[in-house]
Design a protein around this motif. Structure first.
Motif, PDB file in Angstrom:
ATOM      1  N   HIS A 115      26.683 -12.401  74.352  1.00 35.70           N
ATOM      2  CA  HIS A 115      27.987 -12.627  73.721  1.00 35.70           C
ATOM      3  C   HIS A 115      28.893 -13.475  74.609  1.00 35.70           C
ATOM      4  O   HIS A 115      29.605 -12.953  75.467  1.00 35.70           O
ATOM      5  N   HIS A 127      31.594 -17.157  74.555  1.00 36.25           N
ATOM      6  CA  HIS A 127      32.278 -18.227  73.816  1.00 36.25           C
ATOM      7  C   HIS A 127      32.628 -19.325  74.812  1.00 36.25           C
ATOM      8  O   HIS A 127      33.633 -19.234  75.513  1.00 36.25           O
ATOM      9  N   LYS A 136      27.222 -14.165  62.581  1.00 36.95           N
ATOM     10  CA  LYS A 136      28.384 -13.400  63.027  1.00 36.95           C
ATOM     11  C   LYS A 136      29.414 -13.361  61.922  1.00 36.95           C
ATOM     12  O   LYS A 136      29.733 -14.397  61.337  1.00 36.95           O
ATOM     13  N   HIS A 175      30.934  -5.743  70.842  1.00 37.23           N
ATOM     14  CA  HIS A 175      32.026  -5.276  71.713  1.00 37.23           C
ATOM     15  C   HIS A 175      32.718  -3.983  71.270  1.00 37.23           C
ATOM     16  O   HIS A 175      33.939  -3.931  71.136  1.00 37.23           O
ATOM     17  N   ASP A 184      31.613 -11.079  76.055  1.00 35.96           N
ATOM     18  CA  ASP A 184      32.605 -11.704  75.174  1.00 35.96           C
ATOM     19  C   ASP A 184      33.422 -12.699  75.996  1.00 35.96           C
ATOM     20  O   ASP A 184      34.625 -12.855  75.781  1.00 35.96           O
TER      21      ASP A 184
HETATM   22 ZN   LIG Z   1      33.422 -12.611  70.786  1.00 39.82          ZN
END
Ligand SMILES: [Zn+2]
Length: 447
Positions: A58, A60, A148, A235, A309
């Motif tokens: 995970h 970004h 997602k 998460h 994340d």
């Molecule tokens: Zn995320």
């Protein structure tokens, strides 16, 4: 040619053994005690642990958020990943505006082309339309077998659309990652705070209540159950959500659950600190009791993976629209520290075993997301691995966390253990805290 790593302890999810590891080409060719070198470069791993390369499910990198992009792109983000022992990331490709998933796929392939770690993608589905099922098939043909969806934010799907995605995913044997926070409950909580003039970040956790996560988890799991989809809850942050996970597992439902490092070691008390914006993320940080519940959930197998994340912003970006609820972009930097945090607060404290550490960071992400020939140290596997020195000590600061931003939510923590030498595809890409080969990452198409 190749390397002989000798004197270390090889740790897989299934057990550990004192063994040497022989690397030839991009593969592991032997794992056994007392191997001898035949023209291989000898690497001493005395008193070190040898782990399969970590996989962050995970991240970004290079994601647009309002008027700017995240601080880390694939060059800086993948460098940070490698320095922390993460040899593969699963990043989220996201169609912007009216773009199709194919546009997003091409865009993210381009963004990631110079990555130093291997990379695969999840594909975000911001809406359900007539051709979405067809787009999902094309996405799978491009090597992206997980999608997602959101239950909050602008790109949230309503329950009918979630069902459509889940039914298509079940038919296509794809995994659906779901961000679970009930949007209505968040809007109601935020409005109530606004009416009391409680718009400062001190109230951030209250604006996204724990119950909103648990309610969304319960609903999403029922929708998945009805459609037969395999969902992956991203998460998770609350003990209340874990209760829903237990209920669904007790009735026999199969799905996966992830938490992130921040929900294990940070609490909502940071929203009362001098720089609460550093800790603004969705879902928010929770209570110590929630953190404690997640350590139990890691040890008893309730949670399958620990991601980051990772979604980094500079301090100026965080404050560009003011220090108010709803104005600060959510996310923090952490891809470099995931393994160190889990080692320090998990393995070193006896909360999880080294084998569970490998399971959470490498073998389960590989298994769940179909990352072939990785996640385990065994002959024939790809030689992505980490020589880990358990004696390394690092005091983390806002300056030494390795990301392209000027804050770390973990600053001040004393971390135990660290990646000493990192291999990607049989080559050394990092050694003693320095990236020595950039751009070695490959796109991992999944089936
Ligand atoms: Zn995320």
């Amino acid at each position: 040619m190749g390397y002989l790593i000798s004197g270390g302890t090889v740790v897989n999810a299934t057990g550990q053994q004192r063994a040497d590891v022989l690397l030839e080409g991009d593969r592991i060719s032997a794992v056994a005690p007392n191997l001898s070198a035949h023209g291989h470069t000898a690497i001493d791993a005395q008193s070190c642990l040898i782990f399969p390369g970590f996989i962050d499910p995970h991240t970004h990198f290079d994601m647009e958020c309002g008027s700017f992009s995240t601080a880390d792109d694939f060059i800086s983000g993948s460098r940070a990943a490698i320095l922390g022992g993460t040899t593969t990331v699963l990043d989220f490709a996201e169609p912007y505006g009216a773009e199709t998933t194919n546009d997003a796929y091409r865009n993210w392939r381009q963004k990631a082309a110079k990555s130093s770690c291997n990379y695969a993608f999840h594909m975000t589905l911001p809406r359900w339309e007539n051709d979405t099922a067809q787009q999902m098939e094309t996405t799978i043909a491009n090597g992206i077998t997980s999608f997602k969806v959101y239950t909050t934010y602008d790109m949230m799907l309503d329950d009918a659309s979630l069902l459509c995605v889940f039914e298509a995913a079940a038919r296509l044997n794809a995994v659906v990652c779901v961000h679970c926070e009930d949007d209505d409950m968040i809007r109601a909580a935020t409005q109530m705070l606004e009416e009391q003039n409680k718009t400062g970040l001190a109230y951030f956790a209250q604006s996204r209540p724990a119950e909103s996560e648990a309610a969304a988890v319960a609903r999403v799991l029922r929708l998945a159950e009805q459609s037969g989809a395999r969902v992956y809850l991203v998460h998770l942050s609350t003990a209340a959500a874990l209760e829903q996970v237990h209920l669904a597992r007790a009735r026999g439902q199969e799905f996966y659950a992830e938490t992130c490092t921040q929900y294990l070691v940070l609490t909502q008390d940071y929203y009362q600190s001098a720089e609460p914006e550093t800790f603004v993320m969705c879902p928010p940080l929770r209570t110590q009791a929630d953190c404690d519940a997640f350590w139990v959930a890691l040890a008893d197998g309730t949670i399958q993976t620990v991601g980051t994340d990772h979604c980094s912003f500079t301090h100026a970006q965080k404050l560009a629209s003011g220090a108010k609820i709803g104005a600060v972009p959510g996310g923090c930097a952490g891809v470099a520290q995931r393994a160190q945090l889990l080692y320090t607060y998990g393995v070193s404290k006896g909360r999880i075993t080294p084998e569970q550490f490998v399971s959470l960071l490498s073998s389960e992400p590989a298994r769940i997301y179909g990352i072939q020939e990785r996640g385990c140290i065994a002959p024939g596997m790809i030689a992505d691995l980490v020589i880990w020195d358990p004696e390394t000590r690092t005091t983390l600061t806002h300056d030494n966390h390795q990301h392209a931003c000027d804050r770390s939510p973990y600053a001040g923590m004393q971390l135990a253990g660290g990646a000493r030498t990192v291999f990607v595809g049989g080559e050394i890409v990092a050694d003693n805290g320095s990236l020595i080969q950039a751009g070695k990452g490959q796109y991992l198409a999944r089936k």
